[in-house]
Design a protein around this motif. Structure first.
Motif, PDB file in Angstrom:
ATOM      1  N   PRO A 122       0.618  -1.343   0.098  1.00 24.03           N
ATOM      2  CA  PRO A 122      -0.072   0.020  -0.093  1.00 24.03           C
ATOM      3  C   PRO A 122       0.792   1.315  -0.014  1.00 24.03           C
ATOM      4  N   SER A 123       1.934   1.284   0.368  1.00 22.81           N
ATOM      5  CA  SER A 123       2.893   2.337   0.411  1.00 22.81           C
ATOM      6  C   SER A 123       3.294   3.075  -0.751  1.00 22.81           C
ATOM      7  N   LEU A 124       3.203   2.088  -1.751  1.00 24.38           N
ATOM      8  CA  LEU A 124       3.455   2.673  -3.364  1.00 24.38           C
ATOM      9  C   LEU A 124       1.871   2.957  -4.032  1.00 24.38           C
ATOM     10  N   PHE A 125       0.918   2.798  -3.368  1.00 29.79           N
ATOM     11  CA  PHE A 125      -0.521   3.144  -4.150  1.00 29.79           C
ATOM     12  C   PHE A 125      -0.412   4.495  -4.779  1.00 29.79           C
ATOM     13  N   GLY A 126      -0.198   5.615  -3.928  1.00 28.70           N
ATOM     14  CA  GLY A 126      -0.035   6.652  -4.211  1.00 28.70           C
ATOM     15  C   GLY A 126       0.755   7.160  -5.228  1.00 28.70           C
ATOM     16  N   ASP A 127       1.955   6.684  -5.086  1.00 34.25           N
ATOM     17  CA  ASP A 127       2.978   6.773  -6.128  1.00 34.25           C
ATOM     18  C   ASP A 127       2.637   6.442  -7.396  1.00 34.25           C
ATOM     19  N   LYS A 148      -5.759  -5.425  -0.443  1.00 38.09           N
ATOM     20  CA  LYS A 148      -5.866  -5.392   0.821  1.00 38.09           C
ATOM     21  C   LYS A 148      -4.203  -5.415   1.555  1.00 38.09           C
ATOM     22  N   PRO A 149      -3.690  -4.859   2.520  1.00 36.52           N
ATOM     23  CA  PRO A 149      -4.630  -4.194   3.487  1.00 36.52           C
ATOM     24  C   PRO A 149      -4.994  -2.749   2.931  1.00 36.52           C
ATOM     25  N   PHE A 150      -6.268  -2.431   3.055  1.00 38.25           N
ATOM     26  CA  PHE A 150      -6.616  -0.820   2.729  1.00 38.25           C
ATOM     27  C   PHE A 150      -6.415  -0.359   3.978  1.00 38.25           C
ATOM     28  N   GLY A 151      -5.266   0.147   4.335  1.00 40.83           N
ATOM     29  CA  GLY A 151      -5.061   0.816   5.707  1.00 40.83           C
ATOM     30  C   GLY A 151      -4.866  -0.236   6.809  1.00 40.83           C
ATOM     31  N   ASN A 152      -4.611   0.163   7.803  1.00 39.56           N
ATOM     32  CA  ASN A 152      -4.345  -0.548   9.193  1.00 39.56           C
ATOM     33  C   ASN A 152      -5.126  -0.043  10.382  1.00 39.56           C
ATOM     34  N   ASP A 153      -5.889   1.016   9.975  1.00 39.33           N
ATOM     35  CA  ASP A 153      -6.928   1.581  10.881  1.00 39.33           C
ATOM     36  C   ASP A 153      -7.872   2.677  10.201  1.00 39.33           C
ATOM     37  N   LEU A 154      -8.632   3.251  10.698  1.00 40.53           N
ATOM     38  CA  LEU A 154      -9.800   4.147  10.230  1.00 40.53           C
ATOM     39  C   LEU A 154      -8.888   5.343   9.693  1.00 40.53           C
ATOM     40  N   GLU A 155      -7.760   5.908  10.473  1.00 39.44           N
ATOM     41  CA  GLU A 155      -7.268   6.979   9.971  1.00 39.44           C
ATOM     42  C   GLU A 155      -6.628   6.837   8.592  1.00 39.44           C
ATOM     43  N   SER A 156      -5.688   5.561   8.518  1.00 45.21           N
ATOM     44  CA  SER A 156      -4.865   5.107   7.444  1.00 45.21           C
ATOM     45  C   SER A 156      -5.961   4.957   6.239  1.00 45.21           C
ATOM     46  N   ALA A 157      -6.815   4.163   6.593  1.00 47.75           N
ATOM     47  CA  ALA A 157      -7.834   3.879   5.334  1.00 47.75           C
ATOM     48  C   ALA A 157      -8.400   5.218   4.883  1.00 47.75           C
ATOM     49  N   ALA A 159      -6.720   8.215   4.626  1.00 45.29           N
ATOM     50  CA  ALA A 159      -5.777   8.776   4.198  1.00 45.29           C
ATOM     51  C   ALA A 159      -5.470   8.129   2.791  1.00 45.29           C
ATOM     52  N   LEU A 160      -5.550   6.816   2.410  1.00 47.15           N
ATOM     53  CA  LEU A 160      -5.264   6.144   1.452  1.00 47.15           C
ATOM     54  C   LEU A 160      -6.451   6.361   0.334  1.00 47.15           C
ATOM     55  N   ASN A 161      -7.746   6.488   1.025  1.00 51.98           N
ATOM     56  CA  ASN A 161      -8.809   6.686  -0.011  1.00 51.98           C
ATOM     57  C   ASN A 161      -8.480   8.151  -0.595  1.00 51.98           C
ATOM     58  N   ARG A 162      -8.257   9.122   0.218  1.00 48.02           N
ATOM     59  CA  ARG A 162      -8.088  10.364  -0.065  1.00 48.02           C
ATOM     60  C   ARG A 162      -6.942  10.723  -0.994  1.00 48.02           C
ATOM     61  N   GLU A 163      -5.811   9.908  -0.898  1.00 48.80           N
ATOM     62  CA  GLU A 163      -4.691   9.923  -1.562  1.00 48.80           C
ATOM     63  C   GLU A 163      -5.118   9.270  -3.389  1.00 48.80           C
ATOM     64  N   LEU A 164      -5.745   8.364  -2.972  1.00 48.26           N
ATOM     65  CA  LEU A 164      -6.325   7.765  -4.467  1.00 48.26           C
ATOM     66  C   LEU A 164      -7.218   8.599  -5.215  1.00 48.26           C
ATOM     67  N   ALA A 165      -8.128   9.196  -4.250  1.00 50.30           N
ATOM     68  CA  ALA A 165      -9.130  10.203  -4.946  1.00 50.30           C
ATOM     69  C   ALA A 165      -8.538  11.215  -5.658  1.00 50.30           C
ATOM     70  N   GLN A 166      -7.470  11.621  -5.294  1.00 48.47           N
ATOM     71  CA  GLN A 166      -6.717  12.715  -5.996  1.00 48.47           C
ATOM     72  C   GLN A 166      -6.650  12.498  -7.524  1.00 48.47           C
ATOM     73  N   TYR A 167      -6.472  11.252  -8.039  1.00 52.05           N
ATOM     74  CA  TYR A 167      -6.091  10.710  -9.328  1.00 52.05           C
ATOM     75  C   TYR A 167      -7.048   9.877 -10.058  1.00 52.05           C
ATOM     76  N   PHE A 168      -7.917   9.338  -9.163  1.00 51.70           N
ATOM     77  CA  PHE A 168      -8.911   8.475  -9.746  1.00 51.70           C
ATOM     78  C   PHE A 168     -10.192   8.636  -9.036  1.00 51.70           C
ATOM     79  N   ASP A 169     -11.375   8.553  -9.790  1.00 51.12           N
ATOM     80  CA  ASP A 169     -12.830   8.508  -9.359  1.00 51.12           C
ATOM     81  C   ASP A 169     -13.032   7.098  -8.686  1.00 51.12           C
ATOM     82  N   GLU A 170     -13.915   7.217  -7.605  1.00 52.69           N
ATOM     83  CA  GLU A 170     -14.338   6.202  -7.040  1.00 52.69           C
ATOM     84  C   GLU A 170     -14.777   4.738  -8.090  1.00 52.69           C
TER      85      GLU A 170
END
Length: 484
Positions: A122-127, A148-157, A159-170
């Protein structure tokens, strides 16, 4: 009975992490099986991408070896394998740099579906998402697949959703959970919503309780570093078991359409009550004469991470109020088995008297091994001597039911990858589903960490800690036997 294969549109599929374990074991062999079944168009491309310096010929040889080793069903036909490998290419890329991206873009076509499988951490998803946009590889109709893992807790999930949403629609993001690609899981929806027999009984009035079990005979293996920071709750309950719970408990969607199904699943997660501390059991497998225990496997002699979880959950809605859901999962257990069991209530009155014993109908959905379903029904025991009752299973194994001409039951990954190409998100998790699941899971983890909770030890090859048995016994119930 001959299975019907529906071809998909032409596509270019780029597998980032194409030389990794998941690609070799699941993705590439699955694509070959879809090619052999006639589902892949003649001009489809599969492009492996990774940091390794490798040419097309070397990558094709790696793919050949992977298909021979993990493809299943004997040695592949050499002609079929050669024809598939003609559609395979490779490009070295730097996920955090600029090397290789322009060359990769040159390999892609403009007149087909472009899909990008992130078979990486997951650390490379945003890159990867950022570079797909920066270098013009992603179009408005491109799709990305994230593991998966789609984050390690609510906060990281979040953050990951926000990061992907910068470049791709849901609508372009496919969060893959291979459990949802299993034939039995989809047949669960067909049984519920395609038969008048079950849906009227699928509620608290007729169902006593539901058990969901995912048992493994293996330990943490080479995943020790990851697993000791995750544990069974994060690794299995928050995603796999949560998804099975949603499918067994959700209301009928208006239609079998991606957002309609996922809306109903989300309602289930949001209706889950918090789990009381005495309704959850954590365990950690010990050593035996054959192998070391969990702590030796993860190289942490003070580890408090659980390799087993059992819990009792309730859903506060009209359909399920008062009906408990028992979930358990663990490693190094007696047998490898995944099962959902819907245990119906006793008949309101037995005309046969107490000596006839207690008999219940149970619908058991087997996810692995030998995918299929059984329905336990009560009949009279043959022979003279009065009305003696026994329970017998009405058994439907998919391999038996479809017969020798039914074709292969597709592996979960090959089905889900084809759904990505079709643009069908029904069996993929939406971002708000993932966040809702973490919002329910995080307080459980926080509570036992605050208490300094220590997992209960259990023997390898057992059914888990004794406390997990008591979780059911206190309610006058028992776990179903774990059988291979």
């Amino acid at each position: 009975m001959v299975s019907r294969v529906i071809p998909v549109d032409s596509f270019d599929l780029v597998i980032f992490g194409g030389t990794g374990d998941l690609a070799r074991r699941k993705i590439l062999p699955g694509l070959f099986r879809r090619f052999r079944a006639g589902q892949m168009p003649a001009d489809a491309q599969v492009i492996g991408a990774a940091r390794s310096d490798m040419d097309d010929a070397a990558f094709r040889e790696m793919v050949r070896e992977a298909i021979v080793e993990f493809g299943g069903n004997g040695t592949p036909d050499p002609g079929d394998l050669d024809a598939f490998l003609e559609r395979v290419a490779y490009q070295s890329v730097d996920a955090k740099g600029e090397a290789g991206w322009s060359e990769l873009e040159d390999k892609l076509r403009d007149d087909c579906v472009r899909a990008f499988y992130f078979s990486v951490g997951p650390s490379l998803f945003g890159d990867l998402a950022e570079r797909l946009r920066t270098f013009g590889l992603a179009t408005e109709t491109s799709r990305i697949v994230v593991e998966k893992p789609f984050g390690n807790d609510l906060e990281s999930a979040r953050a990951l959703n926000r990061e992907l949403a910068q470049y791709f629609d849901e609508t372009q993001i496919y969060r893959i959970d291979h459990y949802l690609g299993k034939e039995t899981v989809q047949n669960l929806m067909a049984v519920r919503f395609g038969n008048v027999l079950f849906e009227p009984l699928w509620n608290a009035q007729f169902v006593d309780h539901i058990q969901i079990t995912v048992a493994e005979t293996v330990g943490v293996g080479g995943r020790g570093g990851y697993y000791d920071h995750s544990g069974a709750m994060r690794d299995m309950v928050q995603n796999h078991l949560m998804q099975l719970l949603c499918l067994i408990a959700m209301e009928p969607p208006a239609q079998f359409e991606p957002d309609a199904v996922r809306d109903e699943k989300l309602k289930v997660i949001r209706a889950l009550d918090p789990v009381e501390p005495h309704h959850i059991v954590r365990g950690q497998y010990g050593a035996d004469e054959k192998q070391p225990g969990y702590r030796a496997h993860v190289e942490n002699e003070r580890s408090r991470t659980e390799s087993f979880v059992a819990l009792k959950a309730h859903i506060s809605n009209w359909r399920w109020a008062g009906t408990p859901f028992y979930l358990r999962t663990g490693k190094m257990l007696r047998a490898r088995a995944s099962e959902i069991a819907v245990v119906f209530k006793d008949a309101p009155h037995s005309i046969f008297g107490a000596e006839a014993g207690r008999h219940r109908n149970v619908l058991a959905i087997r996810l692995q091994p030998n995918e299929g379903m059984t329905l336990d029904v009560t009949i009279k025991e043959p022979g003279p001597g009065g009305m003696r009752l026994l329970d017998v299973p009405l058994d439907m194994s998919f391999a038996d039911a479809l017969g020798p001409d039914g074709g292969e039951v597709p592996d979960a990954y090959e089905r889900l990858v084809m759904d990505v190409i079709r643009g069908n998100q029904t069996l993929f998790m939406r971002g708000d589903e993932v966040e809702a699941a973490w919002a329910w899971t995080d307080p459980l983890i926080d509570s036992w960490e605050a208490r300094g909770d220590v997992p209960k030890p259990y023997d390898p090859g057992s059914s888990g800690p004794e406390d997990a048995l008591m979780l059911m016994h206190r309610d006058g119930r028992r776990w179903r036997d774990i059988k291979a």
